[in-house]
Scaffold this motif. Structure first.
Motif, PDB file in Angstrom:
ATOM      1  N   MET A   1       0.838  -1.193   0.000  1.00  9.23           N
ATOM      2  CA  MET A   1       0.000   0.000   0.000  1.00  9.23           C
ATOM      3  C   MET A   1       0.875   1.245   0.000  1.00  9.23           C
ATOM      4  O   MET A   1       2.002   1.221   0.501  1.00  9.23           O
ATOM      5  N   GLN A   2       0.371   2.307  -0.595  1.00 10.41           N
ATOM      6  CA  GLN A   2       1.137   3.540  -0.762  1.00 10.41           C
ATOM      7  C   GLN A   2       0.386   4.716  -0.156  1.00 10.41           C
ATOM      8  O   GLN A   2      -0.819   4.856  -0.350  1.00 10.41           O
ATOM      9  N   VAL A   3       1.110   5.548   0.582  1.00 11.35           N
ATOM     10  CA  VAL A   3       0.534   6.715   1.246  1.00 11.35           C
ATOM     11  C   VAL A   3       1.313   7.949   0.817  1.00 11.35           C
ATOM     12  O   VAL A   3       2.554   7.936   0.778  1.00 11.35           O
ATOM     13  N   THR A   4       0.594   9.009   0.489  1.00  8.26           N
ATOM     14  CA  THR A   4       1.222  10.276   0.117  1.00  8.26           C
ATOM     15  C   THR A   4       1.187  11.232   1.306  1.00  8.26           C
ATOM     16  O   THR A   4       0.160  11.357   1.977  1.00  8.26           O
ATOM     17  N   ILE A   5       2.323  11.892   1.566  1.00  9.02           N
ATOM     18  CA  ILE A   5       2.419  12.807   2.699  1.00  9.02           C
ATOM     19  C   ILE A   5       2.654  14.219   2.197  1.00  9.02           C
ATOM     20  O   ILE A   5       3.580  14.460   1.412  1.00  9.02           O
ATOM     21  N   ARG A   6       1.821  15.154   2.650  1.00 11.38           N
ATOM     22  CA  ARG A   6       1.958  16.560   2.275  1.00 11.38           C
ATOM     23  C   ARG A   6       2.518  17.356   3.443  1.00 11.38           C
ATOM     24  O   ARG A   6       2.149  17.136   4.599  1.00 11.38           O
ATOM     25  N   LEU A   7       3.415  18.293   3.130  1.00  5.32           N
ATOM     26  CA  LEU A   7       4.055  19.135   4.125  1.00  5.32           C
ATOM     27  C   LEU A   7       3.780  20.594   3.811  1.00  5.32           C
ATOM     28  O   LEU A   7       3.692  20.982   2.637  1.00  5.32           O
ATOM     29  N   PHE A   8       3.686  21.412   4.855  1.00  3.22           N
ATOM     30  CA  PHE A   8       3.353  22.818   4.672  1.00  3.22           C
ATOM     31  C   PHE A   8       4.275  23.706   5.506  1.00  3.22           C
ATOM     32  O   PHE A   8       4.873  23.265   6.487  1.00  3.22           O
ATOM     33  N   ALA A   9       4.345  24.966   5.078  1.00  2.00           N
ATOM     34  CA  ALA A   9       5.050  26.006   5.822  1.00  2.00           C
ATOM     35  C   ALA A   9       6.489  25.564   6.125  1.00  2.00           C
ATOM     36  O   ALA A   9       7.185  25.067   5.251  1.00  2.00           O
ATOM     37  N   ALA A  10       6.924  25.725   7.386  1.00  2.00           N
ATOM     38  CA  ALA A  10       8.312  25.437   7.728  1.00  2.00           C
ATOM     39  C   ALA A  10       8.661  23.968   7.523  1.00  2.00           C
ATOM     40  O   ALA A  10       9.812  23.649   7.201  1.00  2.00           O
ATOM     41  N   LEU A  11       7.695  23.062   7.702  1.00  3.73           N
ATOM     42  CA  LEU A  11       7.989  21.639   7.520  1.00  3.73           C
ATOM     43  C   LEU A  11       8.379  21.330   6.088  1.00  3.73           C
ATOM     44  O   LEU A  11       9.200  20.444   5.834  1.00  3.73           O
ATOM     45  N   ARG A  12       7.792  22.033   5.146  1.00  5.37           N
ATOM     46  CA  ARG A  12       8.103  21.784   3.743  1.00  5.37           C
ATOM     47  C   ARG A  12       9.563  22.101   3.445  1.00  5.37           C
ATOM     48  O   ARG A  12      10.171  21.511   2.550  1.00  5.37           O
ATOM     49  N   GLU A  13      10.130  23.032   4.200  1.00  7.05           N
ATOM     50  CA  GLU A  13      11.515  23.417   3.969  1.00  7.05           C
ATOM     51  C   GLU A  13      12.501  22.430   4.596  1.00  7.05           C
ATOM     52  O   GLU A  13      13.695  22.491   4.336  1.00  7.05           O
ATOM     53  N   LEU A  14      11.990  21.528   5.449  1.00  5.69           N
ATOM     54  CA  LEU A  14      12.848  20.537   6.088  1.00  5.69           C
ATOM     55  C   LEU A  14      12.919  19.232   5.302  1.00  5.69           C
ATOM     56  O   LEU A  14      13.782  18.400   5.551  1.00  5.69           O
ATOM     57  N   ALA A  15      12.004  19.044   4.377  1.00  9.74           N
ATOM     58  CA  ALA A  15      11.969  17.826   3.563  1.00  9.74           C
ATOM     59  C   ALA A  15      11.383  18.184   2.210  1.00  9.74           C
ATOM     60  O   ALA A  15      11.150  19.346   1.903  1.00  9.74           O
ATOM     61  N   ASP A  16      11.130  17.193   1.394  1.00  7.38           N
ATOM     62  CA  ASP A  16      10.524  17.458   0.095  1.00  7.38           C
ATOM     63  C   ASP A  16       9.108  17.988   0.288  1.00  7.38           C
ATOM     64  O   ASP A  16       8.475  17.781   1.324  1.00  7.38           O
ATOM     65  N   ALA A  17       8.577  18.661  -0.733  1.00  6.83           N
ATOM     66  CA  ALA A  17       7.223  19.211  -0.641  1.00  6.83           C
ATOM     67  C   ALA A  17       6.200  18.106  -0.508  1.00  6.83           C
ATOM     68  O   ALA A  17       5.150  18.290   0.082  1.00  6.83           O
ATOM     69  N   GLU A  18       6.495  16.929  -1.045  1.00  8.42           N
ATOM     70  CA  GLU A  18       5.576  15.802  -0.954  1.00  8.42           C
ATOM     71  C   GLU A  18       6.387  14.520  -0.846  1.00  8.42           C
ATOM     72  O   GLU A  18       7.373  14.335  -1.542  1.00  8.42           O
ATOM     73  N   LEU A  19       5.988  13.646   0.076  1.00  8.01           N
ATOM     74  CA  LEU A  19       6.676  12.383   0.284  1.00  8.01           C
ATOM     75  C   LEU A  19       5.727  11.235  -0.044  1.00  8.01           C
ATOM     76  O   LEU A  19       4.511  11.378   0.057  1.00  8.01           O
ATOM     77  N   VAL A  20       6.295  10.101  -0.394  1.00  8.53           N
ATOM     78  CA  VAL A  20       5.512   8.890  -0.632  1.00  8.53           C
ATOM     79  C   VAL A  20       6.156   7.758   0.155  1.00  8.53           C
ATOM     80  O   VAL A  20       7.367   7.538   0.061  1.00  8.53           O
ATOM     81  N   GLU A  21       5.336   7.057   0.950  1.00  9.87           N
ATOM     82  CA  GLU A  21       5.830   5.917   1.721  1.00  9.87           C
ATOM     83  C   GLU A  21       5.026   4.678   1.333  1.00  9.87           C
ATOM     84  O   GLU A  21       3.806   4.749   1.147  1.00  9.87           O
ATOM     85  N   VAL A  22       5.718   3.553   1.216  1.00 11.75           N
ATOM     86  CA  VAL A  22       5.099   2.289   0.830  1.00 11.75           C
ATOM     87  C   VAL A  22       5.199   1.304   1.996  1.00 11.75           C
ATOM     88  O   VAL A  22       6.271   1.149   2.598  1.00 11.75           O
ATOM     89  N   PHE A  23       4.070   0.673   2.331  1.00 12.82           N
ATOM     90  CA  PHE A  23       4.015  -0.296   3.419  1.00 12.82           C
ATOM     91  C   PHE A  23       3.468  -1.628   2.893  1.00 12.82           C
ATOM     92  O   PHE A  23       2.731  -1.665   1.911  1.00 12.82           O
ATOM     93  N   GLU A  24       3.782  -2.688   3.605  1.00 13.17           N
ATOM     94  CA  GLU A  24       3.185  -3.978   3.313  1.00 13.17           C
ATOM     95  C   GLU A  24       1.849  -4.092   4.036  1.00 13.17           C
ATOM     96  O   GLU A  24       1.643  -3.493   5.085  1.00 13.17           O
TER      97      GLU A  24
END
Length: 233
Positions: A1-24
């Protein structure tokens, strides 16, 4: 399964603007995603205790909330209470200048003995610092949805108290605003001033506490995200 993570404001500057994580598996608890982010993105780790989580544009009440394939998770940093749309909508987040008169006309009626208007205006200072302009950012769809909830709450409370409101509306601006520009307009009408003033105050306070809107302060020393209020879903 795949989950998309959105970041805003100061958090966006600490990582990519959007992350994708894959789980079993078919589902995982939000707590597992939190552990994954802390491990793979250590810059986010110190901030995870102060954020709220949203799943598919709804605040998650617990880290036991299950995530499924295709879910959209947003990390909501403390909000700073600050897409063009219908200027006559009761609730709106927009990049266009706000029209206070339009909101007054929207909520008023012949039965309204009181119309309370609140304008939040960009000032030239904050905590001893010179402010040249403010930049507002929002998780727009979720912000409008949460603002709608607040409007309905305020209406229900007034109704329960025997003081029904005639009209309620709130618009919030996003983008870069100069000193003196209006960032938020709230309008409430009722038969009497007491209920209109009370409802307007509750409306603005709750939107500042809950709507995922952030602001960055620009001044002579550069730009700084303002510390906000942690969201309590």
């Amino acid at each position: 399964m795949q989950v998309t993570i959105r970041l805003f404001a100061a958090l966006r500057e600490l990582a990519d603007a959007e992350l994708v994580e894959v789980f079993e598996g078919a589902a995982v608890p939000l707590a597992e995603l939190r552990e994954r982010l802390a491990e793979r993105h250590p810059a986010l780790g110190p901030h995870l205790d102060a954020i709220a989580w949203a799943v598919n544009e709804e605040y998650a009440r617990s880290e036991a909330t299950l995530l499924h394939d295709g879910d959209r998770v947003a990390l909501i940093p403390p909000v700073a209470g600050g897409a063009a749309g219908d200027p006559l909508a009761a609730v709106l987040v927009t990049s266009e200048p706000l029209d206070t008169r339009a909101l007054r006309d929207l909520v008023g009626s012949d039965a309204s003995g009181a119309v309370v208007l609140f304008e939040g205006v960009v000032r030239d200072h904050h905590e001893g610092r010179t402010v040249e302009r403010l930049e507002y950012e929002a998780y727009r769809d979720m912000a409008e949805r949460e603002m709608e909830r607040v409007v309905m709450e305020v209406r229900r409370e007034a109704e329960a108290a025997g003081c029904p409101l005639h009209g309620v509306a709130v618009h919030h601006r996003v983008g870069m605003l100069a000193v003196g520009e209006v960032a938020i307009v709230a309008a409430v009408s009722a038969a009497h001033r007491e209920e209109a003033f009370s409802a307007a105050e509750r409306l603005v306070d709750r939107i500042k506490e809950r709507a995922p809107i952030w602001k960055r302060e620009w001044g002579p020393g550069g730009a700084l995200w303002q510390e906000g209020t942690p969201v309590r879903p």
